[in-house]
Motif scaffolding. Structure first.
Motif, mmCIF file in Angstrom:
data_model
loop_
_atom_site.group_PDB
_atom_site.id
_atom_site.type_symbol
_atom_site.label_atom_id
_atom_site.label_comp_id
_atom_site.label_asym_id
_atom_site.label_seq_id
_atom_site.Cartn_x
_atom_site.Cartn_y
_atom_site.Cartn_z
ATOM 1 N N THR A 1 -9.798 2.214 8.662
ATOM 2 C CA THR A 1 -10.574 3.388 9.033
ATOM 3 C C THR A 1 -10.229 4.525 8.084
ATOM 4 N N ALA A 2 -11.230 5.048 7.408
ATOM 5 C CA ALA A 2 -11.008 6.149 6.471
ATOM 6 C C ALA A 2 -11.050 7.475 7.221
ATOM 7 N N LEU A 3 -9.989 8.253 7.087
ATOM 8 C CA LEU A 3 -9.953 9.584 7.692
ATOM 9 C C LEU A 3 -10.522 10.629 6.734
ATOM 10 N N ASP A 4 -10.303 10.425 5.460
ATOM 11 C CA ASP A 4 -10.941 11.213 4.412
ATOM 12 C C ASP A 4 -10.928 10.344 3.154
ATOM 13 N N GLU A 5 -11.245 10.903 2.003
ATOM 14 C CA GLU A 5 -11.356 10.094 0.788
ATOM 15 C C GLU A 5 -10.034 9.487 0.344
ATOM 16 N N SER A 6 -8.930 10.127 0.644
ATOM 17 C CA SER A 6 -7.648 9.641 0.148
ATOM 18 C C SER A 6 -6.762 9.026 1.234
ATOM 19 N N GLU A 7 -7.251 8.950 2.457
ATOM 20 C CA GLU A 7 -6.420 8.467 3.561
ATOM 21 C C GLU A 7 -7.182 7.423 4.372
ATOM 22 N N SER A 8 -6.583 6.240 4.496
ATOM 23 C CA SER A 8 -7.197 5.143 5.216
ATOM 24 C C SER A 8 -6.113 4.377 5.967
ATOM 25 N N TRP A 9 -6.365 4.087 7.246
ATOM 26 C CA TRP A 9 -5.368 3.435 8.096
ATOM 27 C C TRP A 9 -5.969 2.183 8.713
ATOM 28 N N LEU A 10 -5.113 1.193 8.947
ATOM 29 C CA LEU A 10 -5.553 -0.046 9.566
ATOM 30 C C LEU A 10 -6.038 0.251 10.982
ATOM 31 N N PHE A 11 -7.225 -0.227 11.331
ATOM 32 C CA PHE A 11 -7.836 0.086 12.621
ATOM 33 C C PHE A 11 -6.997 -0.422 13.788
ATOM 34 N N ILE A 12 -6.450 -1.614 13.672
ATOM 35 C CA ILE A 12 -5.712 -2.235 14.770
ATOM 36 C C ILE A 12 -4.291 -1.679 14.921
ATOM 37 N N ARG B 1 -2.455 1.867 13.602
ATOM 38 C CA ARG B 1 -2.570 3.131 12.868
ATOM 39 C C ARG B 1 -1.301 3.539 12.119
ATOM 40 N N GLN B 2 -0.249 2.740 12.174
ATOM 41 C CA GLN B 2 0.971 3.032 11.411
ATOM 42 C C GLN B 2 0.920 2.436 10.006
ATOM 43 N N ILE B 3 -0.078 1.595 9.741
ATOM 44 C CA ILE B 3 -0.187 0.927 8.442
ATOM 45 C C ILE B 3 -1.213 1.648 7.585
ATOM 46 N N ASN B 4 -0.748 2.177 6.451
ATOM 47 C CA ASN B 4 -1.600 2.894 5.512
ATOM 48 C C ASN B 4 -2.261 1.882 4.577
ATOM 49 N N CYS B 5 -3.581 1.807 4.600
ATOM 50 C CA CYS B 5 -4.316 0.833 3.793
ATOM 51 C C CYS B 5 -4.306 1.168 2.301
ATOM 52 N N ASN B 6 -3.896 2.367 1.937
ATOM 53 C CA ASN B 6 -3.867 2.758 0.534
ATOM 54 C C ASN B 6 -2.549 2.412 -0.145
ATOM 55 N N GLU B 7 -1.558 1.947 0.593
ATOM 56 C CA GLU B 7 -0.262 1.608 0.010
ATOM 57 C C GLU B 7 -0.345 0.279 -0.740
ATOM 58 N N ASP B 8 0.398 0.179 -1.811
ATOM 59 C CA ASP B 8 0.392 -1.032 -2.629
ATOM 60 C C ASP B 8 0.909 -2.237 -1.859
#
Length: 70
Positions: A20-31, A33-40
């Protein structure tokens, strides 16, 4: 029973791709919310093991059942 199990496992695998994208630079796993989808680390894990899981289980399940019934 196997078909029900296959659906649950497939759904769990695909949930790993749902961010789920909160803004252009921040996205979190929907299931989770502690997992940042933008992390390597997330990207390496999901595109490695997640893709492998999709290829082996949801896509590979149907041909394996067809072969067993021959």
């Amino acid at each position: 029973m196997l078909k029900t199990n296959q659906k649950m496992v497939s759904q769990t695998i695909f949930q790993g791709f749902s961010c789920t994208a909160l803004d252009e630079s921040e996205s979190w796993l929907f299931i989770d919310r502690q997992i940042n989808c933008n992390e390597d680390g997330y990207k390496a894990f999901i595109y490695g093991f997640g893709t492998l899981g999709v290829l082996i289980y949801p896509i590979g399940y149907a041909p394996s059942i067809a072969v067993q019934q021959l």
